[in-house]
Design a protein around this motif. Structure first.
Motif, short mmCIF file in Angstrom:
data_model
loop_
_atom_site.label_atom_id
_atom_site.label_comp_id
_atom_site.label_asym_id
_atom_site.label_seq_id
_atom_site.Cartn_x
_atom_site.Cartn_y
_atom_site.Cartn_z
N ARG A 43 7.84 1.19 2.17
CA ARG A 43 8.71 2.25 2.70
C ARG A 43 7.89 3.45 3.15
NH1 ARG A 43 12.03 0.71 -1.55
NH2 ARG A 43 11.33 2.41 -2.86
N ALA A 44 6.87 3.78 2.38
CA ALA A 44 6.05 4.97 2.68
C ALA A 44 5.06 4.73 3.82
CB ALA A 44 5.30 5.41 1.43
N HIS A 45 4.52 3.52 3.91
CA HIS A 45 3.39 3.29 4.83
C HIS A 45 3.61 2.15 5.84
CE1 HIS A 45 1.10 6.06 2.38
NE2 HIS A 45 1.42 5.36 1.31
N GLY A 46 4.74 1.45 5.73
CA GLY A 46 5.03 0.38 6.68
C GLY A 46 4.36 -0.95 6.37
N ASP A 47 3.62 -1.02 5.28
CA ASP A 47 2.91 -2.25 4.93
C ASP A 47 2.61 -2.19 3.43
OD1 ASP A 47 1.39 -4.72 5.68
OD2 ASP A 47 -0.30 -3.55 4.91
N ALA A 48 2.40 -3.35 2.82
CA ALA A 48 2.03 -3.37 1.41
C ALA A 48 1.44 -4.72 1.04
CB ALA A 48 3.25 -3.08 0.53
N GLN A 49 0.39 -4.65 0.22
CA GLN A 49 -0.21 -5.86 -0.35
C GLN A 49 -0.74 -5.50 -1.73
OE1 GLN A 49 -3.07 -6.60 2.77
NE2 GLN A 49 -4.72 -5.61 1.65
N VAL A 50 -1.05 -6.52 -2.52
CA VAL A 50 -1.49 -6.28 -3.90
C VAL A 50 -2.75 -7.11 -4.18
CG1 VAL A 50 0.07 -8.06 -4.83
CG2 VAL A 50 -0.79 -6.27 -6.34
#
Length: 135
Positions: A43-50
């Motif tokens: 939501r904050a950055h438009g992308d996410a991974q772990v």
């Protein structure tokens, strides 16, 4: 009678959550909490991974949430660290944990892969493909 100490299980250096999920204390809860952090980052950055922490406890490893952005000038994909979290409390860790590169697996899972993983954990008998039940 002496109690025998069980040596801590080591996490292979290139592990993802999918690789270690069988050894987690509470796999569904762990993956659900990771997914929450991924959704917040997306939501904050438009992308996410772990990325998985590979130097901690195998039953509740720490994890690092990141996002990738394309550089406007060079068009190169650049990875940014969002935050690192404790695998046991899911609270944010101090920034110095992120900087220690050897703490983290080089392999990441994106938010789609983590969503699919929790789906499999919650419904293990669901066929993973339409051919799964064919003998």
């Amino acid at each position: 009678m002496a109690t025998k100490r069980v040596p801590p299980k080591l996490i292979p250096a290139d592990s993802t959550i999918a690789d270690v999920v069988e050894g987690l204390n509470k796999p569904v809860e762990y993956v659900r909490r990771v997914l929450e952090k991924l959704e917040r980052c997306k939501r904050a950055h438009g992308d996410a991974q772990v990325r998985l922490g590979v130097r901690g406890r195998a039953e509740c490893p720490n994890y690092l949430i990141e996002y990738v952005r394309e550089d406007a000038k060079t068009h190169e994909r650049v990875t940014y660290q969002d935050a690192a979290y404790s695998g046991s409390t899911h609270r944010e860790l101090a920034p110095h944990h992120i900087a220690e590169v050897r703490n983290w697996s080089p392999e990441e899972m994106n938010i789609t892969a983590v969503s699919a993983l929790i789906g499999r954990l919650r419904n293990p008998r669901a066929p993973s493909s339409r051919f799964a039940d064919e003998d």
